[in-house]
Write an enzyme that holds these catalytic residues in place. Structure first.
Site, PDB file in Angstrom:
ATOM      1  N   ASN A   1       0.867  -1.176   0.000  1.00  0.00           N
ATOM      2  CA  ASN A   1       0.000   0.000   0.000  1.00  0.00           C
ATOM      3  C   ASN A   1       0.906   1.230   0.000  1.00  0.00           C
ATOM      4  OD1 ASN A   1      -1.824   2.017   0.357  1.00  0.00           O
ATOM      5  ND2 ASN A   1      -2.540   1.365   2.382  1.00  0.00           N
TER       6      ASN A   1
ATOM      7  N   SER B   1       3.229  -2.127  10.391  1.00  0.00           N
ATOM      8  CA  SER B   1       4.677  -2.213  10.601  1.00  0.00           C
ATOM      9  C   SER B   1       5.280  -3.567  10.190  1.00  0.00           C
ATOM     10  CB  SER B   1       5.035  -1.862  12.048  1.00  0.00           C
ATOM     11  OG  SER B   1       4.624  -0.534  12.345  1.00  0.00           O
TER      12      SER B   1
ATOM     13  N   GLU C   1      -7.158   4.862   7.631  1.00  0.00           N
ATOM     14  CA  GLU C   1      -6.929   6.278   7.312  1.00  0.00           C
ATOM     15  C   GLU C   1      -8.156   6.877   6.623  1.00  0.00           C
ATOM     16  OE1 GLU C   1      -3.249   5.467   5.323  1.00  0.00           O
ATOM     17  OE2 GLU C   1      -2.373   4.938   7.252  1.00  0.00           O
TER      18      GLU C   1
ATOM     19  N   GLY D   1       2.685  -0.948   4.362  1.00  0.00           N
ATOM     20  CA  GLY D   1       2.826   0.462   4.018  1.00  0.00           C
ATOM     21  C   GLY D   1       4.283   0.824   3.800  1.00  0.00           C
TER      22      GLY D   1
ATOM     23  N   GLY E   1       2.326   2.365  10.907  1.00  0.00           N
ATOM     24  CA  GLY E   1       3.292   3.452  10.777  1.00  0.00           C
ATOM     25  C   GLY E   1       3.974   3.814  12.071  1.00  0.00           C
TER      26      GLY E   1
END
Ligand code: 13P
Length: 253
Positions: A9, A215, A99, A236, A175
């Site tokens: 992503n 993570s 998000e 991510g 994150g």
């Protein structure tokens, strides 16, 4: 065997040139995707066409959109329709990322509408769920995630829900560099599978891939993916680094 998936992503990162370079770098490195494995790239919308033409003939590699709208077409300035995605050959779309839930107020029922329009148009949702920190601290994460699944997915038929990929992403691990332990991931993935089983039966529950997100990196992917109910990851930050993402692909079981 269930599909094992390494999904990148990119979120709102990279220019077109950087994105092209990253895909080239990843494709040039040795990775071995077996028959039950896929790599999926959730790319910013303006680059979907570029990624689609680069990856079209690559086996077990797919492009995903990061979002789409719940309506077929019309006066919805700035939105992306499933027909637009289909016309590019895009087969997956990430829906309900935390998000989007947080910054764009996407509710469970709005996501149910998006899930419906995707399935009606042969696009498979990668449906994200997961709890915030306060819910984890109160130890009510199962109820929270169960509600997300119920309100967005459990109206589907058995044939429809089999086309969904679920991504469990605890918000406190996104994150932050703070991964859920592999035990915490396994526990929630087993809960999700059991929850689906109660509605749709064991055969359907066992056919659905459940990815872990939060993570994931090369250093922890093997350990996390080795858990019985973890069928890969939605990645991510580490998906923006070619060596990291290739190692994550190679960590699939
Ligand atoms: P990080 O891997 O950067 O924690 O992001 C996870 C995520 O949100 C993937 O969708």
């Amino acid at each position: 065997m269930r599909k094992q998936i390494a999904a990148a992503n990119w979120k709102m990162n990279l220019t077109l040139q950087q994105g092209e370079q990253l895909l080239d770098d990843i494709l040039s490195k040795p990775h071995s995707l077996k028959d039950n494995q896929e790599a999926i790239f959730a790319i910013p919308a303006p680059y979907l066409s570029m990624a689609q033409s680069k990856l079209r003939n690559k086996e077990h590699v797919f492009v995903a959109a990061q979002n789409c709208y719940s309506k077929k077409s019309g006066a919805y300035t700035g939105e992306i329709s499933v027909d637009m995605l289909s016309s590019l050959g895009v087969q997956y779309v990430v829906l309900g990322h935390s998000e989007r839930r947080e910054y764009f107020n996407e509710s469970n029922s709005f996501l149910a509408d998006k899930v419906n329009i995707c399935l009606e148009n042969n696009i498979s949702p990668i449906f994200c769920c997961g709890e915030p920190l306060d819910i984890r601290e109160a130890n009510t994460q199962n109820e929270y995630v169960g509600k997300q699944l119920k309100e967005s997915l459990y109206h589907l038929t058995e044939a429809q829900i089999r086309k969904i990929v679920i991504a469990y992403e605890p918000i406190w691990a996104i994150g932050t560099g703070k991964t859920a332990t592999s035990e915490q991931a396994q526990e929630m993935h087993a809960f999700i599978r059991k929850n689906i089983e109660l509605v749709y039966g064991a055969s359907t529950a066992n056919s659905i891939s459940i990815l872990y997100g939060g993570s994931v990196k090369a250093a922890n992917a093997v350990e996390i993916f080795s858990q019985t109910d973890v069928d890969g990851g939605l990645v991510g930050g580490a998906s923006l680094i070619a060596d990291e993402f290739v190692a994550i692909i190679n960590a699939l079981k």
